[in-house]
Design a protein around this motif. Structure first.
Motif, PDB file in Angstrom:
ATOM      1  N   GLY A  66       0.813  -1.203   0.000  1.00  0.00           N
ATOM      2  CA  GLY A  66       0.000   0.000   0.000  1.00  0.00           C
ATOM      3  C   GLY A  66       0.849   1.257   0.000  1.00  0.00           C
ATOM      4  N   PHE A  67       0.176   2.404   0.022  1.00  0.00           N
ATOM      5  CA  PHE A  67       0.906   3.661   0.023  1.00  0.00           C
ATOM      6  C   PHE A  67       1.670   3.845   1.335  1.00  0.00           C
ATOM      7  CE2 PHE A  67       1.314   8.248   0.743  1.00  0.00           C
ATOM      8  CZ  PHE A  67       1.946   8.623  -0.438  1.00  0.00           C
ATOM      9  N   ALA A  68       1.002   3.579   2.464  1.00  0.00           N
ATOM     10  CA  ALA A  68       1.650   3.798   3.763  1.00  0.00           C
ATOM     11  C   ALA A  68       2.850   2.891   3.945  1.00  0.00           C
ATOM     12  CB  ALA A  68       0.640   3.582   4.890  1.00  0.00           C
ATOM     13  N   GLY A  69       2.704   1.611   3.592  1.00  0.00           N
ATOM     14  CA  GLY A  69       3.824   0.688   3.714  1.00  0.00           C
ATOM     15  C   GLY A  69       4.944   1.017   2.753  1.00  0.00           C
ATOM     16  N   GLY A  70       4.569   1.469   1.551  1.00  0.00           N
ATOM     17  CA  GLY A  70       5.579   1.864   0.580  1.00  0.00           C
ATOM     18  C   GLY A  70       6.394   3.058   1.044  1.00  0.00           C
ATOM     19  N   VAL A  71       5.717   4.042   1.634  1.00  0.00           N
ATOM     20  CA  VAL A  71       6.435   5.209   2.152  1.00  0.00           C
ATOM     21  C   VAL A  71       7.377   4.799   3.280  1.00  0.00           C
ATOM     22  CG1 VAL A  71       6.176   7.392   3.388  1.00  0.00           C
ATOM     23  CG2 VAL A  71       4.681   6.873   1.461  1.00  0.00           C
ATOM     24  N   ALA A  72       6.908   3.923   4.156  1.00  0.00           N
ATOM     25  CA  ALA A  72       7.765   3.464   5.256  1.00  0.00           C
ATOM     26  C   ALA A  72       8.996   2.744   4.718  1.00  0.00           C
ATOM     27  CB  ALA A  72       6.973   2.542   6.184  1.00  0.00           C
ATOM     28  N   ALA A  73       8.820   1.909   3.684  1.00  0.00           N
ATOM     29  CA  ALA A  73       9.956   1.199   3.084  1.00  0.00           C
ATOM     30  C   ALA A  73      10.900   2.176   2.397  1.00  0.00           C
ATOM     31  CB  ALA A  73       9.451   0.157   2.096  1.00  0.00           C
ATOM     32  N   GLY A  74      10.358   3.170   1.715  1.00  0.00           N
ATOM     33  CA  GLY A  74      11.194   4.163   1.042  1.00  0.00           C
ATOM     34  C   GLY A  74      11.953   5.028   2.023  1.00  0.00           C
ATOM     35  N   ALA A  75      11.291   5.414   3.116  1.00  0.00           N
ATOM     36  CA  ALA A  75      11.945   6.249   4.123  1.00  0.00           C
ATOM     37  C   ALA A  75      13.119   5.517   4.758  1.00  0.00           C
ATOM     38  CB  ALA A  75      10.939   6.672   5.182  1.00  0.00           C
ATOM     39  N   PHE A 210      -2.331   0.998   5.177  1.00  0.00           N
ATOM     40  CA  PHE A 210      -2.288   0.581   3.778  1.00  0.00           C
ATOM     41  C   PHE A 210      -2.535   1.775   2.845  1.00  0.00           C
ATOM     42  CE2 PHE A 210      -3.705  -1.618  -0.103  1.00  0.00           C
ATOM     43  CZ  PHE A 210      -2.664  -2.524  -0.248  1.00  0.00           C
ATOM     44  N   MET A 211      -3.752   2.261   2.773  1.00  0.00           N
ATOM     45  CA  MET A 211      -4.051   3.449   1.977  1.00  0.00           C
ATOM     46  C   MET A 211      -5.266   4.159   2.568  1.00  0.00           C
ATOM     47  SD  MET A 211      -5.739   1.885  -1.480  1.00  0.00           S
ATOM     48  CE  MET A 211      -7.304   0.997  -1.459  1.00  0.00           C
ATOM     49  N   TYR A 212      -5.280   5.472   2.421  1.00  0.00           N
ATOM     50  CA  TYR A 212      -6.305   6.385   2.910  1.00  0.00           C
ATOM     51  C   TYR A 212      -6.139   6.698   4.403  1.00  0.00           C
ATOM     52  CZ  TYR A 212      -8.303   5.391  -1.618  1.00  0.00           C
ATOM     53  OH  TYR A 212      -8.455   5.234  -2.958  1.00  0.00           O
ATOM     54  N   TYR A 213      -6.154   7.982   4.685  1.00  0.00           N
ATOM     55  CA  TYR A 213      -6.036   8.553   6.026  1.00  0.00           C
ATOM     56  C   TYR A 213      -4.635   8.433   6.621  1.00  0.00           C
ATOM     57  CZ  TYR A 213     -10.948   9.774   6.624  1.00  0.00           C
ATOM     58  OH  TYR A 213     -12.184  10.362   6.491  1.00  0.00           O
ATOM     59  N   GLU A 214      -3.665   7.867   5.886  1.00  0.00           N
ATOM     60  CA  GLU A 214      -2.313   7.814   6.442  1.00  0.00           C
ATOM     61  C   GLU A 214      -1.712   9.207   6.536  1.00  0.00           C
ATOM     62  OE1 GLU A 214      -2.393   8.117   2.388  1.00  0.00           O
ATOM     63  OE2 GLU A 214      -2.950   6.205   3.300  1.00  0.00           O
ATOM     64  N   ASP A 215      -2.083  10.111   5.619  1.00  0.00           N
ATOM     65  CA  ASP A 215      -1.583  11.482   5.684  1.00  0.00           C
ATOM     66  C   ASP A 215      -2.247  12.258   6.822  1.00  0.00           C
ATOM     67  OD1 ASP A 215      -4.038  11.422   4.345  1.00  0.00           O
ATOM     68  OD2 ASP A 215      -3.240  12.212   2.465  1.00  0.00           O
ATOM     69  N   VAL A 216      -3.547  12.044   7.026  1.00  0.00           N
ATOM     70  CA  VAL A 216      -4.240  12.679   8.146  1.00  0.00           C
ATOM     71  C   VAL A 216      -3.670  12.185   9.473  1.00  0.00           C
ATOM     72  CG1 VAL A 216      -6.467  12.883   9.339  1.00  0.00           C
ATOM     73  CG2 VAL A 216      -6.365  13.065   6.844  1.00  0.00           C
ATOM     74  N   ASP A 217      -3.386  10.900   9.556  1.00  0.00           N
ATOM     75  CA  ASP A 217      -2.833  10.317  10.774  1.00  0.00           C
ATOM     76  C   ASP A 217      -1.511  10.974  11.160  1.00  0.00           C
ATOM     77  OD1 ASP A 217      -2.505   8.360  12.897  1.00  0.00           O
ATOM     78  OD2 ASP A 217      -1.100   7.318  11.578  1.00  0.00           O
ATOM     79  N   VAL A 218      -0.575  11.069  10.217  1.00  0.00           N
ATOM     80  CA  VAL A 218       0.726  11.684  10.514  1.00  0.00           C
ATOM     81  C   VAL A 218       0.546  13.160  10.867  1.00  0.00           C
ATOM     82  CG1 VAL A 218       2.952  12.353   9.544  1.00  0.00           C
ATOM     83  CG2 VAL A 218       2.066  10.051   9.144  1.00  0.00           C
ATOM     84  N   SER A 219      -0.287  13.863  10.110  1.00  0.00           N
ATOM     85  CA  SER A 219      -0.514  15.287  10.383  1.00  0.00           C
ATOM     86  C   SER A 219      -1.115  15.491  11.773  1.00  0.00           C
ATOM     87  CB  SER A 219      -1.452  15.879   9.333  1.00  0.00           C
ATOM     88  OG  SER A 219      -0.919  15.771   8.042  1.00  0.00           O
ATOM     89  N   TRP A 220      -2.050  14.662  12.135  1.00  0.00           N
ATOM     90  CA  TRP A 220      -2.702  14.741  13.450  1.00  0.00           C
ATOM     91  C   TRP A 220      -1.670  14.570  14.554  1.00  0.00           C
ATOM     92  CZ3 TRP A 220      -8.199  12.204  13.658  1.00  0.00           C
ATOM     93  CH2 TRP A 220      -8.894  12.661  14.766  1.00  0.00           C
ATOM     94  N   ARG A 221      -0.805  13.551  14.396  1.00  0.00           N
ATOM     95  CA  ARG A 221       0.233  13.324  15.406  1.00  0.00           C
ATOM     96  C   ARG A 221       1.229  14.477  15.469  1.00  0.00           C
ATOM     97  NH1 ARG A 221       2.934   8.543  13.677  1.00  0.00           N
ATOM     98  NH2 ARG A 221       1.460   8.030  12.027  1.00  0.00           N
ATOM     99  N   LEU A 222       1.572  15.038  14.310  1.00  0.00           N
ATOM    100  CA  LEU A 222       2.469  16.191  14.302  1.00  0.00           C
ATOM    101  C   LEU A 222       1.847  17.366  15.050  1.00  0.00           C
ATOM    102  CD1 LEU A 222       3.788  16.115  10.612  1.00  0.00           C
ATOM    103  CD2 LEU A 222       5.168  15.780  12.675  1.00  0.00           C
ATOM    104  N   ARG A 223       0.574  17.617  14.824  1.00  0.00           N
ATOM    105  CA  ARG A 223      -0.080  18.759  15.478  1.00  0.00           C
ATOM    106  C   ARG A 223      -0.249  18.526  16.978  1.00  0.00           C
ATOM    107  NH1 ARG A 223      -1.348  22.950  12.784  1.00  0.00           N
ATOM    108  NH2 ARG A 223      -1.587  22.956  10.513  1.00  0.00           N
TER     109      ARG A 223
END
Length: 341
Positions: A66-75, A210-223
């Motif tokens: 998914g997008f979230a797992g892919g970003v974690a692997a890329g990071a 996996f996908m959807y709301y992963e960006d909201v999740d990180v943003s929420w934790r940052l705030r």
């Protein structure tokens, strides 16, 4: 300031090549590393990308993470102090990376900067004789692709309402009428610049979403941790809407409902979580007496898989909520259109 741009491919090499070529052309303007994650890599797929783009770090994943797992692997493979996410079905402007990095450099309190995402092609308003292919704004206005239409905005970040529904800010706003540069609550994963230390301090991306709301999740934790999420109108990408995956269908609906619950459980107040749970239950009850939003299989999956995930997320987020610089309820009052009292 070195930027590592992470692109996720899943069986759409023709789109991914467009994105990589546009990013490669920006190497002379900034200190830039490109990381490509090939999800569910077919035989020879990663090698083909490596041969065509020898300077790109290619990460082959055996399964679709998914997008979230892919970003974690890329990071995990990236070396930059700024991580930049660009959808593989988007083409960034020539100065995209430069403009985003400049905004981070100018405002040290920013942990993330959302890019300006516009839809590929032109569109015209449709008042009647609507088609299922038309795009519909939150207010109900429909838009259809047309050679003589106007450019529309896809996202200038993400806003969240009092029931924790996340939507793209300025979705389908005609170009020139979008937000001028004020902060959104969250960034969109389609185009964003993230300070690596800030991202890592809040735990990074959650692959289980996996996908959807992963960006909201990180943003929420940052705030919650006291960081800012900003927006740079000049960091522009042109996005082919749903180019890499469908924007509708049962999986999308299920993932959106499931992840909204999980992300709210991890980051939200008890009162907000109760509201989201109640609205989800009412949605499922309406499915039993009317036209179903989820089919039977995905309704069962929501109960059997999402409920334990919500419990785990609530427990996992307990220490972060208690240590939050901004209390969850205060954050909700400020950003979510009023706290659901």
């Amino acid at each position: 300031m070195r930027a590592s741009v992470i692109v996720i491919d899943w069986h759409r090499p023709e789109l991914t090549r467009r994105a990589l070529a546009a990013l490669e052309a920006q190497r002379g303007r900034v200190d830039l590393e490109l990381v490509l994650v090939v999800n569910e890599a077919r035989p020879g797929a990663a090698e083909a990308f490596a041969a065509e783009f020898p300077a790109v770090v290619v990460v082959a994943e055996a399964r679709n993470t998914g997008f979230a797992g892919g970003v974690a692997a890329g990071a995990a493979r990236a070396g930059g102090d700024v991580l930049v996410l660009v959808n593989n079905d988007a083409v960034p402007d020539p100065d995209f990376v430069e403009r985003g990095l400049a905004r981070l450099a100018a405002e040290p309190d920013l942990a993330a900067v959302a890019g300006h995402v516009v839809l590929e092609g032109a569109f015209r308003r449709v008042d009647d004789d609507r088609s299922t292919d038309d795009l519909v704004a939150l207010g109900g206005a429909a838009w259809r692709r047309s050679d003589e239409g106007v450019e529309l905005v896809n996202s200038t970040g993400v806003v969240v309402d009092a029931s924790a529904n996340g939507v793209d800010r300025d979705w389908l706003a005609p170009a020139g009428t979008a937000s001028a540069g004020d902060d959104p609550f969250a960034f969109s994963g389609a185009a964003v610049f993230l300070r690596r230390p800030a991202l890592e301090s809040v735990g990074g991306f959650d692959p289980s979403l996996f996908m959807y709301y992963e960006d909201v999740d990180v943003s929420w934790r940052l705030r919650l941790a006291g960081h800012r999420v900003g927006y740079e109108p000049g960091a522009r990408v042109v996005h082919r809407h749903a180019g890499s995956s469908s924007s509708s269908g049962q999986l999308v609906r299920y993932r959106s409902m499931r992840n909204r619950l999980v992300v709210t459980a991890r980051n939200g107040s008890r009162r907000l979580l109760a509201r989201v749970v109640l609205r989800t239950v009412l949605r499922l009850l309406r499915d039993l007496v009317g036209v179903p939003y989820l089919d039977g299989r995905h309704r069962r999956l929501l109960v059997l898989e999402a409920v334990p995930a919500v419990v785990r997320a609530r427990r996992a987020g307990r220490s972060a909520r208690r240590a939050a610089v901004v209390r969850p309820r205060d954050l909700e009052r400020i950003w979510f259109g009023g706290h659901p009292d």
